[in-house]
Enzyme design. Sequence first.
Site, mmCIF file in Angstrom:
data_model
loop_
_atom_site.group_PDB
_atom_site.id
_atom_site.type_symbol
_atom_site.label_atom_id
_atom_site.label_comp_id
_atom_site.label_asym_id
_atom_site.label_seq_id
_atom_site.Cartn_x
_atom_site.Cartn_y
_atom_site.Cartn_z
ATOM 1 N N CYS A 1 0.882 -1.178 0.000
ATOM 2 C CA CYS A 1 0.000 0.000 0.000
ATOM 3 C C CYS A 1 0.916 1.222 0.000
ATOM 4 O O CYS A 1 2.102 1.097 -0.329
ATOM 5 C CB CYS A 1 -0.991 -0.023 1.173
ATOM 6 S SG CYS A 1 -0.272 0.060 2.825
ATOM 7 N N HIS B 1 13.771 -15.776 12.377
ATOM 8 C CA HIS B 1 13.228 -15.821 13.740
ATOM 9 C C HIS B 1 11.706 -15.858 13.747
ATOM 10 O O HIS B 1 11.120 -16.534 14.583
ATOM 11 C CB HIS B 1 13.668 -14.587 14.550
ATOM 12 C CG HIS B 1 15.136 -14.545 14.832
ATOM 13 N ND1 HIS B 1 15.677 -13.756 15.827
ATOM 14 C CD2 HIS B 1 16.181 -15.170 14.245
ATOM 15 C CE1 HIS B 1 17.002 -13.912 15.853
ATOM 16 N NE2 HIS B 1 17.333 -14.762 14.891
HETATM 17 C C1 RB5 Z 1 -4.024 5.307 0.773
HETATM 18 O O1 RB5 Z 1 -4.043 6.678 0.551
HETATM 19 C C2 RB5 Z 1 -3.129 4.977 1.955
HETATM 20 O O2 RB5 Z 1 -3.753 5.365 3.134
HETATM 21 C C3 RB5 Z 1 -2.792 3.505 1.978
HETATM 22 O O3 RB5 Z 1 -2.183 3.147 0.795
HETATM 23 C C4 RB5 Z 1 -1.837 3.053 3.072
HETATM 24 O O4 RB5 Z 1 -0.674 3.811 3.040
HETATM 25 C C5 RB5 Z 1 -2.370 2.941 4.414
HETATM 26 O O5 RB5 Z 1 -1.647 2.552 5.360
#
Ligand code: RB5
Length: 143
Positions: free
Chosen positions: A65, A98
Amino acid sequence: MKIALGSDHGGFPLKTRILAYLKKRGIEFKDFGTFAEESCDYPDFAYPVARAVAAKKYDRGILVCGSGVGVSITANRVKGVRAVVVTDAYTAKQSREHGDSNIICFGGRVITAAKALKLLGIWLKTPFSGDERHLRRLRKIDK
Ligand code: RB5
């Protein structure tokens, strides 16, 4: 080794680079999405990947993400998942030796693709040590 892979929009560009890396090395994988750069919600992709890894349909998972945090929080809600956000070589290696980590998480907005792929390579090739003290700790987590 079979890998389950997923990202939100913030991780989509890095996921695309990871897909190419896996393809080049002939590593089997399934891409759980997202499949475009439109804004979406990371749990919609992290949770199915985590469920599939916990069910042992895949040996390992890769989640991306923007920061790596959202997907790791989501994945670690699933029992049997040991997801780790990795930004350095020591953590990549030790989380396997680990912690027997089974999902690696990256932040597509905080790490270069070159570095992420280097760390992924370390994580993929490092086995769990199997040492009793580590097994004991992992059993305590499950309990
Ligand atoms: C999306 O904008 C963002 O919040 C997501 O990709 C992530 O970084 C959340 O932890």
